[in-house]
Design a protein around this motif. Structure first.
Motif, short mmCIF file in Angstrom:
data_model
loop_
_atom_site.label_atom_id
_atom_site.label_comp_id
_atom_site.label_asym_id
_atom_site.label_seq_id
_atom_site.Cartn_x
_atom_site.Cartn_y
_atom_site.Cartn_z
N SER A 33 0.86 -1.19 0.00
CA SER A 33 0.00 0.00 0.00
C SER A 33 0.89 1.23 0.00
CB SER A 33 -0.88 0.02 1.25
OG SER A 33 -0.09 0.24 2.39
N VAL A 34 0.29 2.36 -0.39
CA VAL A 34 1.08 3.60 -0.42
C VAL A 34 1.53 3.96 0.99
CG1 VAL A 34 0.02 4.45 -2.54
CG2 VAL A 34 -0.97 5.09 -0.36
N GLU A 35 0.68 3.65 1.99
CA GLU A 35 1.04 3.96 3.38
C GLU A 35 2.28 3.16 3.81
OE1 GLU A 35 -2.07 3.14 2.46
OE2 GLU A 35 -2.89 5.19 2.53
N GLU A 36 2.36 1.91 3.35
CA GLU A 36 3.54 1.12 3.73
C GLU A 36 4.83 1.71 3.13
OE1 GLU A 36 1.69 -3.32 4.63
OE2 GLU A 36 2.83 -3.03 2.79
N VAL A 37 4.72 2.25 1.93
CA VAL A 37 5.91 2.89 1.33
C VAL A 37 6.29 4.11 2.17
CG1 VAL A 37 6.85 4.04 -0.71
CG2 VAL A 37 5.21 2.18 -1.00
N ALA A 38 5.28 4.93 2.48
CA ALA A 38 5.55 6.17 3.23
C ALA A 38 6.12 5.84 4.61
CB ALA A 38 4.28 7.00 3.35
N ASP A 39 5.60 4.78 5.25
CA ASP A 39 6.11 4.37 6.59
C ASP A 39 7.60 4.04 6.54
OD1 ASP A 39 3.88 4.72 8.04
OD2 ASP A 39 3.29 2.59 8.12
N LEU A 40 7.99 3.30 5.51
CA LEU A 40 9.41 2.95 5.39
C LEU A 40 10.26 4.22 5.36
CD1 LEU A 40 9.36 0.06 2.74
CD2 LEU A 40 9.95 -0.15 5.16
N LEU A 41 9.80 5.19 4.57
CA LEU A 41 10.59 6.42 4.42
C LEU A 41 10.55 7.25 5.71
CD1 LEU A 41 9.67 7.43 0.75
CD2 LEU A 41 11.76 6.36 1.58
N ARG A 42 9.37 7.31 6.34
CA ARG A 42 9.21 8.13 7.57
C ARG A 42 10.18 7.64 8.65
NH1 ARG A 42 3.61 7.62 8.29
NH2 ARG A 42 3.41 8.74 6.34
N ASN A 43 10.41 6.33 8.66
CA ASN A 43 11.25 5.76 9.72
C ASN A 43 12.69 5.50 9.26
OD1 ASN A 43 9.09 5.64 11.55
ND2 ASN A 43 8.30 3.84 10.45
N ALA A 44 13.02 5.95 8.06
CA ALA A 44 14.34 5.61 7.50
C ALA A 44 15.47 6.08 8.40
CB ALA A 44 14.48 6.22 6.10
N VAL A 45 15.40 7.30 8.89
CA VAL A 45 16.52 7.84 9.67
C VAL A 45 16.61 7.10 11.01
CG1 VAL A 45 17.45 9.89 10.81
CG2 VAL A 45 16.41 10.08 8.54
N SER A 46 15.45 6.93 11.70
CA SER A 46 15.51 6.24 13.00
C SER A 46 15.89 4.77 12.83
CB SER A 46 14.17 6.38 13.74
OG SER A 46 13.14 5.85 12.95
N ASP A 47 15.54 4.17 11.69
CA ASP A 47 15.92 2.77 11.44
C ASP A 47 17.35 2.66 10.90
OD1 ASP A 47 13.42 1.98 12.21
OD2 ASP A 47 12.63 1.72 10.18
N GLY A 48 17.96 3.80 10.60
CA GLY A 48 19.33 3.78 10.05
C GLY A 48 19.39 3.13 8.68
N ARG A 49 18.35 3.38 7.86
CA ARG A 49 18.32 2.72 6.54
C ARG A 49 18.29 3.74 5.40
NH1 ARG A 49 13.36 -1.01 8.04
NH2 ARG A 49 14.42 -2.58 9.28
N ARG A 50 18.93 3.37 4.31
CA ARG A 50 18.74 4.09 3.06
C ARG A 50 18.09 3.11 2.07
NH1 ARG A 50 24.17 7.57 1.88
NH2 ARG A 50 24.52 5.87 0.43
N TYR A 51 17.37 3.68 1.10
CA TYR A 51 16.62 2.83 0.17
C TYR A 51 16.94 3.12 -1.29
CZ TYR A 51 13.74 1.63 4.20
OH TYR A 51 13.32 1.19 5.42
N THR A 52 16.95 2.05 -2.06
CA THR A 52 16.98 2.16 -3.53
C THR A 52 15.66 1.60 -4.04
OG1 THR A 52 19.38 1.91 -3.62
CG2 THR A 52 18.17 1.36 -5.63
N ILE A 53 15.06 2.30 -4.99
CA ILE A 53 13.75 1.88 -5.51
C ILE A 53 13.95 0.93 -6.69
CG2 ILE A 53 11.48 2.69 -6.27
CD1 ILE A 53 12.71 5.58 -5.62
N ALA A 54 13.21 -0.17 -6.68
CA ALA A 54 13.31 -1.12 -7.80
C ALA A 54 12.01 -1.16 -8.60
CB ALA A 54 13.62 -2.52 -7.28
N GLY A 55 12.14 -0.94 -9.91
CA GLY A 55 11.06 -1.21 -10.85
C GLY A 55 11.23 -2.64 -11.32
#
Ligand code: FAD
Length: 494
Positions: A33-55
């Motif tokens: 869901s779009v909310e799940e995508v946004a959640d990952l990003l919202r918590n990226a800094v506190s989770d210490g994660r960076r993301y690469t998007i895959a098509g």
């Protein structure tokens, strides 16, 4: 949300079609869901994660390949909405980022509508085509994906979800954008000040123009500013008839004259695609199409839309032009119905397939260009590539969108020494094309493979202006790092 970190399950996410081999990731998320995508990003800094998007991994520039970051796969966000008629005799359709382009095109066609963007590879995701402003042969008439996007829904790097319909967020007269967002708060930033090249296709770096629309900053930003979640795409009524033809020429001069005349609309022709196959491309294709005429110097593929009543006149205009330019009708392959059209499109698609088969038998990967010059300079681009490769004695092919002065040169090295020389030639060609007012990438984008050359195109100042925009949206640098902007520029600009 599914998360996978089993090496065998996620190996595919370490590649696209670029042959970049150094990808690595701790794991891949599959939001539903779009909310799940946004959640990952919202918590990226506190989770210490960076993301690469895959098509779907058909990109040619390593854009989706992670260098140690987590991956967000868009494949489960794949819903395609219903076609709705809108103003001006057009229609629109809402599509999630992970839907396949070919599925969207089939759905539009079954309802009597037509989505013009047609990258040769149809198994790409819609979100990627928006993020990369993809285009294809029909872009000659209809422009790239950008021209067909009415609205996008984006997850921003700090976790906001922003709806961006065309016309809602415009830069002011100084080029300043101002946004007020629930999570990120007030954002205010200037568009890049560089001038874009005067090519009809351009997909290198952030779009920037006076009075520009925010939606155009996101389209073509290769996932560096946010994740495209959904797009509302514009559809046109399907044409009644399409005629297509592959015209073979016995001399290069006649072929180039034909392109010139077709671009001018000589005799009333109105092409929607003008594509080149040089003599070496045809030699490759002979493996699958033995009936390609002997002694041919190259071929031009063209398409024009017509009606039942206008088809005959349309054909006559093309036949007259072909005859005048030395491409006799009896040696050309015409398509007047859907089966014929599909056959000619398969011919076009076959070329990269055969090249990839050839490469799979070699130790080295190809060196390829995606550059374009201003439209009227198509002859210069062709001759620049052809002369340089002949001088070097390379195995190569030149093909593609000659109507837009956008040609793909594929150099096919047979050993490491040739590969090194091909890379050196690539650098030289980039300098020459940029000096002639061209663009580094007309459609495939920059990704990770070509970011060093983007510095050559815009200079350090231009790249710093892109960094300014990137950091306005992504101050903690969590999204698609390494794409477009060389990482050293983040360190030098705080
Ligand atoms: C044989 C062949 C022919 C091709 N022909 C053409 C052509 O004619 N025209 C053309 O333009 N391209 C062409 N391409 C290139 C490619 O198909 C396009 O760039 C396509 O848009 C990539 O889609 P994908 O889903 O495979 O994306 P991927 O390769 O998975 O990703 C491409 C980039 O998009 C980013 N991305 C993916 N999804 C999103 C999202 N939802 N939000 C933000 N960023 C995202 C990724 O991070 C990555 O940087 C061709 C490729 C091949 C192999």
């Amino acid at each position: 949300m599914i998360y996978k970190d089993d090496p065998s399950a996620i190996a595919g996410f370490l590649e696209d079609t670029s042959n970049l081999k150094s990808g690595r990731t701790p794991g891949v998320f599959f939001p539903e869901s779009v909310e799940e995508v946004a959640d990952l990003l919202r918590n990226a800094v506190s989770d210490g994660r960076r993301y690469t998007i895959a098509g779907n991994g058909t990109g040619t520039t390593g854009g989706r390949i992670p260098f140690g970051d987590y991956v967000i796969s868009m494949q489960r966000l794949d819903r395609i909405g219903e076609v709705e008629e809108v103003e001006g005799g057009l229609a629109s359709i809402r599509v999630q980022a992970g839907a396949l382009l070919q599925d969207l095109q089939t759905k539009a066609a079954s309802a009597g509508w037509f989505y013009p963007p047609d990258p040769t590879e149809k198994t790409c995701f819609i979100g990627s085509t928006v993020a990369n402003n993809s285009s294809g042969s029909r872009s000659y008439r209809y422009g790239p994906t950008r021209a067909h996007v009415r609205s996008i829904l984006v997850a921003l790097p700090q976790g906001d979800i922003l709806d961006i319909p065309r016309g809602r967020y415009l830069a002011d007269t100084d080029g300043l954008f101002t946004l007020d967002l629930p999570v990120a708060g007030k954002l205010s930033f200037m568009r890049p000040e560089y001038d874009m090249p005067e090519t009809s296709k351009h997909n290198a770096g952030y779009w920037s123009a006076s009075g520009m629309d925010l939606i155009d900053l996101f389209i073509g930003s290769e996932g560096t500013l946010g994740i495209i979640l959904e797009a509302e795409l514009q559809l046109r009524p399907a044409p009644e008839k399409v005629i297509a033809c592959l015209a073979f020429f016995m001399s290069e001069g006649e072929l180039l004259n034909f392109v010139e005349e077709a671009r001018k609309g000589s005799g009333g022709v109105a092409p929607r695609a003008i594509e080149l196959f040089d003599i070496r491309s045809l030699d490759f294709l002979r493996q699958s199409y033995a009936r390609i005429p002997d002694g041919t110097a190259g071929a031009i593929y063209f398409e024009e839309e017509s009606t039942e009543s206008g088809e005959e006149r349309c054909l006559e205009a093309w036949l007259e032009l072909m005859d005048r330019c030395g491409a006799p009708a009896d040696q050309s392959w015409a398509a007047l119905d859907n089966d014929g059209l599909a056959g000619l499109r398969e011919f076009r698609h076959r070329l990269p397939v055969l090249v990839n088969e050839w490469l799979s038998r070699q130790a080295e990967s190809k060196v390829s260009t995606d550059m374009a010059l201003p439209d009227s300079r198509f002859r210069e681009l062709f001759k620049l590539y052809r002369n340089a490769c002949d001088r070097e004695g390379f195995t190569y092919i030149i093909f593609g969108h000659i109507g837009n002065a956008h040609l793909h040169l594929n150099i096919l090295p047979r050993n490491r020494a040739e590969f090194d020389r091909a890379k050196a030639l690539y650098r030289q060609l980039v300098s020459e094309v940029l000096a002639m007012g061209g663009t580094l990438s007309a459609e495939h984008g920059i990704g990770k493979l070509k970011s060093e050359y983007l510095v050559q195109m815009y200079g350090p100042k231009g790249i710093s202006e892109m960094v300014r925009v990137k950091k306005a949206f992504d101050p903690y640098l969590v999204l698609n790092i390494g794409n477009l902007i060389p990482e050293s520029f983040y360190e030098s600009q705080t």
